[in-house]
Design a protein around this motif. Structure first.
Motif, PDB file in Angstrom:
ATOM      1  N   TYR A  34      81.540  79.117  21.016  1.00 27.59           N
ATOM      2  CA  TYR A  34      80.411  79.491  22.032  1.00 27.59           C
ATOM      3  C   TYR A  34      80.984  79.753  23.348  1.00 27.59           C
ATOM      4  O   TYR A  34      82.162  79.585  23.687  1.00 27.59           O
ATOM      5  N   GLY A  36      80.555  81.391  27.397  1.00 21.00           N
ATOM      6  CA  GLY A  36      79.890  80.924  28.797  1.00 21.00           C
ATOM      7  C   GLY A  36      80.598  79.906  29.299  1.00 21.00           C
ATOM      8  O   GLY A  36      81.602  79.842  29.255  1.00 21.00           O
ATOM      9  N   THR A  37      80.018  79.013  29.858  1.00 23.80           N
ATOM     10  CA  THR A  37      80.417  77.844  30.555  1.00 23.80           C
ATOM     11  C   THR A  37      81.360  76.840  29.932  1.00 23.80           C
ATOM     12  O   THR A  37      82.198  76.209  30.298  1.00 23.80           O
ATOM     13  N   ASP A 152      67.861  81.172  17.885  1.00 17.13           N
ATOM     14  CA  ASP A 152      68.844  81.939  18.849  1.00 17.13           C
ATOM     15  C   ASP A 152      68.418  83.519  18.419  1.00 17.13           C
ATOM     16  O   ASP A 152      67.732  83.651  17.205  1.00 17.13           O
ATOM     17  N   THR A 178      70.843  84.645  23.366  1.00 18.65           N
ATOM     18  CA  THR A 178      69.870  83.512  23.799  1.00 18.65           C
ATOM     19  C   THR A 178      70.813  82.527  24.542  1.00 18.65           C
ATOM     20  O   THR A 178      71.566  82.237  23.837  1.00 18.65           O
ATOM     21  N   ASN A 179      70.346  81.901  25.597  1.00 22.00           N
ATOM     22  CA  ASN A 179      71.094  80.832  26.229  1.00 22.00           C
ATOM     23  C   ASN A 179      70.618  79.666  25.363  1.00 22.00           C
ATOM     24  O   ASN A 179      69.610  79.030  25.618  1.00 22.00           O
ATOM     25  N   GLY A 181      72.193  76.699  25.914  1.00 27.15           N
ATOM     26  CA  GLY A 181      72.329  75.419  26.652  1.00 27.15           C
ATOM     27  C   GLY A 181      71.021  74.836  27.647  1.00 27.15           C
ATOM     28  O   GLY A 181      70.222  75.613  27.654  1.00 27.15           O
ATOM     29  N   SER A 184      72.041  73.852  33.559  1.00 22.98           N
ATOM     30  CA  SER A 184      72.764  74.962  34.371  1.00 22.98           C
ATOM     31  C   SER A 184      73.856  75.393  33.344  1.00 22.98           C
ATOM     32  O   SER A 184      74.532  76.359  33.495  1.00 22.98           O
ATOM     33  N   ASN A 186      75.311  77.459  30.560  1.00 20.36           N
ATOM     34  CA  ASN A 186      75.093  78.816  29.829  1.00 20.36           C
ATOM     35  C   ASN A 186      76.044  79.008  28.778  1.00 20.36           C
ATOM     36  O   ASN A 186      76.993  79.319  28.654  1.00 20.36           O
ATOM     37  N   VAL A 187      75.362  78.766  27.516  1.00 18.38           N
ATOM     38  CA  VAL A 187      75.989  78.748  26.153  1.00 18.38           C
ATOM     39  C   VAL A 187      75.580  79.693  25.448  1.00 18.38           C
ATOM     40  O   VAL A 187      74.186  79.468  25.064  1.00 18.38           O
ATOM     41  N   LYS A 188      76.393  80.561  24.618  1.00 19.96           N
ATOM     42  CA  LYS A 188      75.901  81.659  23.796  1.00 19.96           C
ATOM     43  C   LYS A 188      76.768  81.538  22.332  1.00 19.96           C
ATOM     44  O   LYS A 188      77.978  81.298  22.325  1.00 19.96           O
TER      45      LYS A 188
END
Length: 215
Positions: A34, A36-37, A152, A178-179, A181, A184, A186-188
């Protein structure tokens, strides 16, 4: 966006085809992670995928390949806890493929296209946590209590070779848009892997030898 994609999909299926449709079962090894964050907190582990695609000829070199693929996605956290996440999902890729050369053997191919996926089930395994240890199911949805969104959408890139008539080896990389998460976060989704398959149909069959009429 979804309506435009559906109309485009139907227009391709209803146009005159260059050749008959072939069906290809496939299976392979899959690595998922994944971005993002949370990208620095997990690393990919080997999973798997299996399903089937249709191979629809648009011209002698361009093909449309919709399919249905069941995917087993796995990753593990880099922290000392080594938390393992497993997610089972069903994916529908819709790729356009270009095949170089002619014939049905020894051809290289490459392509790309969008996909839609739905997370079906999942779990997190805490092997080294005595308080919260064990395997725990994941919930999917849009509420704050869910671990991840269920649907997704993304794009995939393919490349490979057909070493023998009907047989192919495919490499694939795909990135979700698509996010997934909540809040806050942000996971892709990101995945890559290799599959083998076999075309059953016109392209997978050897053409009959034509006789010269007894001359």
């Amino acid at each position: 966006m979804k309506k435009t994609f559906l109309l485009f999909f139907l227009s391709v299926l209803t146009r005159p085809l260059f050749g008959q449709v072939s069906i290809a079962p496939l299976a392979g090894l899959l690595f998922s992670n994944y971005s993002g964050t949370a990208s620095s907190e997990t690393k990919a582990k080997p999973g798997g995928n299996f399903g089937a695609i249709a191979d629809i000829g648009i011209s002698s070199n361009i093909y449309f390949q919709p399919g249905v693929v069941y995917m087993i996605n796995e990753d593990v956290s880099n922290s000392p806890a080594q938390i393992k996440t497993t997610i089972h999902s069903l994916e529908i890729p819709c790729d356009f493929i270009y095949r170089a050369g002619a014939g049905t053997a020894g051809r290289l191919f490459a392509g790309a296209g969008p996909y839609v996926a739905r997370n079906l089930s999942g779990s997190m395994d805490y092997p080294h946590n005595t308080f919260y240890g064990g395997n725990h199911p994941l919930s999917f949805g849009s509420s704050a209590t869910d671990a991840m969104k269920q649907n997704d959408f993304g794009v995939g890139i393919d490349a490979g070779v057909e070493p023998e008539r009907g047989c192919f080896i495919q490499l694939r990389y795909q990135h979700g848009l698509t996010n997934l998460g909540e809040g806050s976060m942000n996971v892709k989704s990101v995945s890559y892997g290799a599959s083998i398959g076999y075309l059953i149909g016109t392209r997978g069959k050897k053409k009959p030898v034509q006789k010269d009429g007894g001359k």
